[in-house]
Write an enzyme that holds these catalytic residues in place. Sequence first.
Site, mmCIF file in Angstrom:
data_model
loop_
_atom_site.group_PDB
_atom_site.id
_atom_site.type_symbol
_atom_site.label_atom_id
_atom_site.label_comp_id
_atom_site.label_asym_id
_atom_site.label_seq_id
_atom_site.Cartn_x
_atom_site.Cartn_y
_atom_site.Cartn_z
ATOM 1 N N HIS A 19 0.847 -1.206 0.000
ATOM 2 C CA HIS A 19 0.000 0.000 0.000
ATOM 3 C C HIS A 19 0.882 1.255 0.000
ATOM 4 C CE1 HIS A 19 -3.131 -2.698 2.110
ATOM 5 N NE2 HIS A 19 -3.615 -2.428 0.912
ATOM 6 N N LYS A 43 -17.901 -6.246 7.527
ATOM 7 C CA LYS A 43 -16.688 -7.054 7.619
ATOM 8 C C LYS A 43 -16.300 -7.199 9.076
ATOM 9 C CE LYS A 43 -14.259 -6.524 3.244
ATOM 10 N NZ LYS A 43 -13.009 -6.053 2.630
ATOM 11 N N ARG A 92 -1.675 -6.007 -8.680
ATOM 12 C CA ARG A 92 -0.433 -6.732 -8.418
ATOM 13 C C ARG A 92 -0.170 -7.779 -9.482
ATOM 14 N NH1 ARG A 92 -2.770 -8.186 -2.675
ATOM 15 N NH2 ARG A 92 -4.457 -8.433 -4.170
ATOM 16 N N SER A 130 -3.034 -7.832 2.564
ATOM 17 C CA SER A 130 -3.353 -7.675 3.995
ATOM 18 C C SER A 130 -3.814 -9.013 4.583
ATOM 19 C CB SER A 130 -4.460 -6.639 4.180
ATOM 20 O OG SER A 130 -4.029 -5.391 3.740
HETATM 21 O O1 PNS Z 1 -8.917 -2.966 -0.054
HETATM 22 P P1 PNS Z 1 -10.136 -3.532 -0.705
HETATM 23 O O2 PNS Z 1 -10.943 -4.319 0.296
HETATM 24 O O3 PNS Z 1 -9.835 -4.302 -1.955
HETATM 25 O O4 PNS Z 1 -11.043 -2.273 -1.143
HETATM 26 C C1 PNS Z 1 -12.291 -2.463 -1.769
HETATM 27 C C2 PNS Z 1 -13.062 -1.139 -1.859
HETATM 28 C C3 PNS Z 1 -13.145 -0.454 -0.506
HETATM 29 C C4 PNS Z 1 -12.344 -0.203 -2.806
HETATM 30 C C5 PNS Z 1 -14.475 -1.458 -2.418
HETATM 31 O O5 PNS Z 1 -15.048 -2.476 -1.671
HETATM 32 C C6 PNS Z 1 -15.400 -0.262 -2.409
HETATM 33 O O6 PNS Z 1 -15.250 0.644 -3.197
HETATM 34 N N1 PNS Z 1 -16.375 -0.269 -1.458
HETATM 35 C C7 PNS Z 1 -17.278 0.834 -1.228
HETATM 36 C C8 PNS Z 1 -18.693 0.514 -1.701
HETATM 37 C C9 PNS Z 1 -18.802 0.683 -3.192
HETATM 38 O O7 PNS Z 1 -18.570 1.753 -3.743
HETATM 39 N N2 PNS Z 1 -19.161 -0.421 -3.866
HETATM 40 C C10 PNS Z 1 -19.256 -0.466 -5.311
HETATM 41 C C11 PNS Z 1 -17.892 -0.716 -5.916
HETATM 42 S S1 PNS Z 1 -18.010 -0.967 -7.625
#
Ligand code: PNS
Length: 188
Positions: A19, A43, A92, A130
């Site tokens: 990150h 979560k 990645r 993570s």
């Molecule tokens: O670190 P992560 O868990 O891969 O991050 C995922 C994240 C937070 C970017 C994604 O889950 C997200 O954007 N969540 C917010 C809700 C949302 O906008 N959902 C629609 C995404 S297309």
Amino acid sequence: MKRIKAIYPGSFDPPTNGHLDLIERGSKIFDELVVAILRNPEKDPLFSVADRRKMLESMTSSFENVSVDTFDGLTVDYALRVGAQAILRGIRAISDYEYELQMALMNRKLQPALETVFMMPAEKYSYLSSRLVREVAQLGGSIERLVPDLVEQKLREKIDVAHKFTNGKPHAGKAPSEAKSRFRKKRL
Ligand code: PNS
């Protein structure tokens, strides 16, 4: 001249050197970068949002154009609220691509004015996540050089607390309830 602000959304549970690598790269191409931690009550995170925020603030304190924030709801709504024009995400390996493409296209459908920008972290972090860091740390493996020292220390603290509880020994301090329940469940 137009200034470009981007958000870098994620769970960061915990933040890793991968990150940090991406934040550094993002800070070089965007005028402003907001690392945005998703507050997601569904979560079951290892670290509280407050802990993750503190860790990220400490990790990014040397970058003048990087700040840390939290959000809930849709990422695109948050991005618009803070006046960002771009969403930064890391890729990645090819295995990330499908999920990231899906998210990027859904976000574009929801908010066509926002661009998703993908960047690749250094190859040495291409296997790092993570989830794996949590797992390796919880099972006693070394996470040296995979996370910043501060994060490693915080992980160790969590694991020590968990061991005290699962070994059934009396515990001197008051353990964070989240750590207690999580590690009891995992039977570490
Ligand atoms: O670190 P992560 O868990 O891969 O991050 C995922 C994240 C937070 C970017 C994604 O889950 C997200 O954007 N969540 C917010 C809700 C949302 O906008 N959902 C629609 C995404 S297309």
